[in-house]
Each structure stands twice: as C-alpha cells, then as structure tokens.
Design a protein around this motif. Structure first.
Motif, PDB file in Angstrom:
ATOM      1  N   GLY A 187       1.010  -7.291   7.277  1.00  0.00           N
ATOM      2  CA  GLY A 187       2.306  -6.690   7.009  1.00  0.00           C
ATOM      3  C   GLY A 187       2.226  -5.184   7.165  1.00  0.00           C
ATOM      4  N   THR A 222       7.635  -7.059   6.457  1.00  0.00           N
ATOM      5  CA  THR A 222       6.837  -6.632   5.304  1.00  0.00           C
ATOM      6  C   THR A 222       6.974  -7.569   4.113  1.00  0.00           C
ATOM      7  OG1 THR A 222       7.257  -4.357   6.028  1.00  0.00           O
ATOM      8  CG2 THR A 222       6.327  -4.652   3.828  1.00  0.00           C
ATOM      9  N   ARG A 230       3.556  -1.773   5.907  1.00  0.00           N
ATOM     10  CA  ARG A 230       4.263  -1.185   4.775  1.00  0.00           C
ATOM     11  C   ARG A 230       4.856   0.160   5.191  1.00  0.00           C
ATOM     12  NH1 ARG A 230      -0.621  -3.373   2.463  1.00  0.00           N
ATOM     13  NH2 ARG A 230      -1.668  -1.368   2.586  1.00  0.00           N
TER      14      ARG A 230
END
Length: 508
Positions: free
Chosen positions: A314, A40, A316
């Motif tokens: 990414g 992340t 999260r």
C-alpha cells in the motif's frame, strides 16, 4: 444533478467524510475512480492503534487522539474490529527497558481505556514461539480491523442517509461558477460523462490528492505529500498463540507478526519511498528479504520465500514534513480549505491514518459547516456501523447459530466477523445449505455473492475475494475464473462493464 457536497475518493477518509456529512443532512455524492478501498485503505497492517513508535517522534497529540479513537471504533463495529494483545520481545541492544516502560506507561494513560487491558512485563517460557535467548518482554493491547470492510461499511452508512456512492467514476474536471461548482464525472466502465452541480467539494483522493489539483482543479496544490510504500507478506501460521508480536529491528523500525484469517500470519510493514502509480505498487525482493530476516531472528519456526502465499503493498500519502527518512515522516494530517466570496468551498485532506479516520471526517465537516447554515454536530461516535448493532462476537455467533442451526460453525463465525447483523440480509429466508445456491469454493456460496453484488458494490472477483472478504487466500485460479464467469452473466451487472473492469484491472 444538484448536490450539497461532492467527495472525491473512496478510501477510508472519503467514505468516512461522506458518512459524517450525509448523517448531518447534506446531500452527498461520493465518486471513486476504481473500487472502494482499492488502494491504501485495503493494504494497511489492519490495526486500530495509537502508534507506539510515534511516541519516539514526539507525536503525542496524534497518539492521544488515536488511542481515544480506538475505544470509539471498537464499540461501533464489533464484527470487523476486536481487541488484540501484542507481545514485544525485549532486545537490550535495541531499546533500553526504561524507554519501553516509559512508552507503555504513556500508551496506557494518554487516553481513557475501557475495552483494552493495560501493559505489563512478561517472561517467556518453553511454550514461547520465540528463540530461546529471548526470555523477557512486554505485553499491551491494541485493536484489529478489517480495513477494506471499514470503508465499505462507511459507504453503506452514508447511503442509508441518502448519499450517492458512484464507484468506477472519475472526477475529470471541477470549475467554480457564480453560484456552484460544476463537476464533470466520467463512468470509466461505460465512458459516459455527466455534470453535477455542488456547493462544495472534498478532495480526499489519498495518494492522488496533489495530482488532482493539476488534473482537475487547474491550480497549484497547497501542500505536498510524500508517497511511502508499506509491504506485507502472508505465510502459514507461524505459531498457534492468539497474540500478535511486535518485533524491533536494528534500523529502529518495527515489524508486526499478526494472526490472520485463522490459518495465516500477516507480517509487515516496510517504509520505502515510492514514485509512480499507487495502484501498481508491489513488494520488492529487498522488502521480502527484510521481512523474512527479522521474522527469523525472533521465531523458532523459520520461514522462506516459498512459504509466502500472498503479499500486498500500500502507498501511504503522508504529509511531507521534510523528514530525512520515510519511517520518520509524520502520520498526522492537515486540512486545506479554500473558497470564493460566494462560498463554494474546496477542502483537501493531506495525510492521515486509518485509526483517526472518523475524527478526521468530523473535523472536515466541521470545517465546512459555515458554508452550510444549520448543520448539526457529528453523530458518528454514537452510532454503530452497519451490522455492528450487537455487543460481542461470541454472543452474536451463538445467536446466528441458534437461528440457522444448519449453518456450519466455521461459516457462521466468518459471517459474524464479516457482516455482523447484516448476515440476516445475506441469509434472508434460507433454511438449508441448498438454499445458499451454487458453491464457488470451500467457503463461498451464491447467496453471499449475490448479497455483495446487491448491497456492497461488488463487480469483479477481485472486489469480492480480496476487499469484501479475504477468501482469495483459499481460492484457486480455476475457482476465481468460475466466479468471474458468474459475475459476467449476473442479472444485476452489465456484462460489458464487468468485462471492461477486468481489462482495466489487468492493465493496472
């Protein structure tokens, strides 16, 4: 080995916690199963911001805390963070003027501003890169950050205070004994296992925070997280103006178009529910179409799939607040602490965002401080991160050029905004370009590679080209192979270990 605290997770929260705790005098070991910032924390929109759109979700405390942190962070790391002006084109059918004005007024006044200018209404003229029917907008300021380098610099700061930074090391088991935690670690490159005794553990594993309870602690997770994928694309620079743009879409989401690495534009992000291995997240065809469509709705210069030079996604780990949609899930965080009558705390971090990592880290160490008598207050707000002990980039770049007049201006600028005063360690006693050694691509020399191996935990070309720098954008596959060959024979790296990691990267 005995330590005071084991921190699991080498993302921005884990590195920030290790930095804060070590700075207060605790003996810390941070373990990360891959490279620092591999998930992340290297795949964000790379912004230090309050989150203008979070005001619509009534996240006033979170926005206020993030706005205050902007000032602290910008001061602490002027080499990897700097102010960035945003322009918000107004589309009357999306959000009314009064709502935007109110949001920007709150954004200006929820926290004290010293380095960033206030918001204002603007008009777009013929020089605007936007389509001609957009004539009115708003302007405000936030901050840019090199997210992966922020993680590395916190790990370096922790190490200067005595912390052990163990990358490519997985925590495979942790059990409470009578007077300490017994933590079993495994080096994933050599398969070696060893035990560590620790008084406390911090679970800052990001997307793996809940999974760690079942796999490592053999107990139920006290909270649930919601994995939300955010994807970005990188294209050749859409416009030559220094401002970033924040675009509104019909679904009420916003997309950033940000000047990136001089010659590119970074476009993102999306919000998509995600299941599966966070390391295998990648952009979908639907996300690509979404980002291209909204960009082309606003800008004169159209883009297409063939323009994409890079993309990243990414995952999260957001605190599951049972929101109906991914975009409305809170970006706040929650700290869950459990302990035994003899102490032995386990604190887990659920949620969070990069802008508030330092505040989160200080809160974590404050929360476990009763288990460590005599622990002082956090010191991270007052001290610059490694390389950040200068005032502004322009002045430091001029200083660097004065000391190394043979250094090309473009390279000096990149060193200034990547390493700051750590550039002196990298350049050492070099007196000419020849002293920098072998050249790997148009911007990378052996001296930089050796510095990153020695001081910043680089093992593979991917570590170097995409997380310690963004030189992957200008590196060919053949140049990547040459760099990989060099790292495999580097005297400070284990050839078998590097080869094993390359295999792991390909498998992942």
């Amino acid at each position: 080995m005995q330590v005071d605290l084991v921190v699991i997770g080498g993302g921005v929260n884990g590195a920030g916690i290790a930095h804060d705790a070590a700075g207060r005098g605790l003996k810390v070991l941070l373990c990360e199963q891959h490279d620092l910032a591999v998930a992340t924390s290297s795949n964000s929109s790379k912004l230090i911001h309050g989150g203008l759109r979070y005001l619509e979700q009534y996240e006033f405390r979170l926005v206020k805390e993030a706005l205050a942190e902007r000032e602290v962070l910008l001061k602490s790391a002027p080499h990897i963070m700097w102010p960035l002006t945003f322009r918000l084109p107004h589309q009357p059918h999306l959000r009314p003027v009064w709502m935007i004005r109110l949001g920007l007024f709150m954004y200006d006044h929820l926290a004290k501003r010293e380095r960033l200018h206030g918001s204002r209404k603007i008009r777009f003229d013929e020089s605007s890169p936007l389509v001609s029917d957009i004539t009115v907008g708003f302007e405000y300021a936030d901050g840019w950050v090199d997210d992966a380098r922020l993680v590395v610099l916190n790990a370096m700061a922790a190490q200067t205070h005595g912390a052990i930074i163990a990358t490519h090391t997985r925590c495979i088991k942790a059990e409470r004994l009578s007077s300490s935690w017994k933590v079993t670690l495994q080096n994933l490159l050599t398969n070696e296992q060893y035990n560590v005794e620790s008084k406390g553990i911090i679970n800052a594993a990001g997307p793996w925070v809940s999974q760690l309870f079942a796999d490592t602690f053999a107990e139920a997770s006290p909270q649930h997280i919601r994995l939300v994928k955010g994807s970005h694309i990188v294209v050749p620079r859409i416009h030559n103006q220094p401002q970033a743009y924040i675009l509104q879409n019909n679904d009420k989401r916003i997309v950033f178009v940000i000047p990136y690495e001089d010659n590119f534009s970074l476009i993102g992000t999306t919000d998509v529910e995600y299941t599966g291995d966070p390391l295998k997240a990648s952009i979908s065809a639907e996300e690509i179409d979404y980002l291209i469509e909204i960009t082309n709705n606003y800008f004169n210069k159209s883009i297409c799939k063939d323009d994409i030079v890079h993309s990243f996604s990414g995952v999260r780990p957001l605190l599951d607040d049972e929101s109906a949609s991914a975009q409305s899930v809170t970006r706040d965080y929650k700290l869950e602490l459990s302990s035994t009558p003899n102490g032995l705390p386990l604190l887990s971090v659920f949620g969070g965002k990069i802008t508030t990592y330092r505040k989160l880290a200080a809160s974590v160490v404050d929360k476990i401080s009763p288990f460590y008598p005599g622990l002082g207050a956090s010191l991270t707000a007052a001290k610059p991160l490694p390389g950040g002990d200068f005032t502004d980039q322009a002045s430091f770049c001029a200083e660097l050029t004065l000391k190394y007049p043979w250094l090309p201006a473009k390279l000096a600028q990149r060193f200034a905004r990547t390493y700051g005063t750590l550039s002196y360690t990298l350049l050492n006693h070099a007196s000419s370009m020849a002293d920098l050694g072998r050249q790997f691509n148009q911007e990378l020399w052996q001296a930089e590679v050796d510095y990153l191996v020695e001081y910043e935990w680089v093992r593979t070309a991917e570590d170097l080209l995409w997380r310690r720098t963004k030189l992957g954008l200008v590196t060919t596959p053949a140049e990547t192979d040459t760099l990989t060959d060099y790292l495999c024979t580097h005297p400070k790296l284990n050839k078998q270990a590097v080869a094993a990691e390359i295999t792991l990267n390909k498998a992942g």
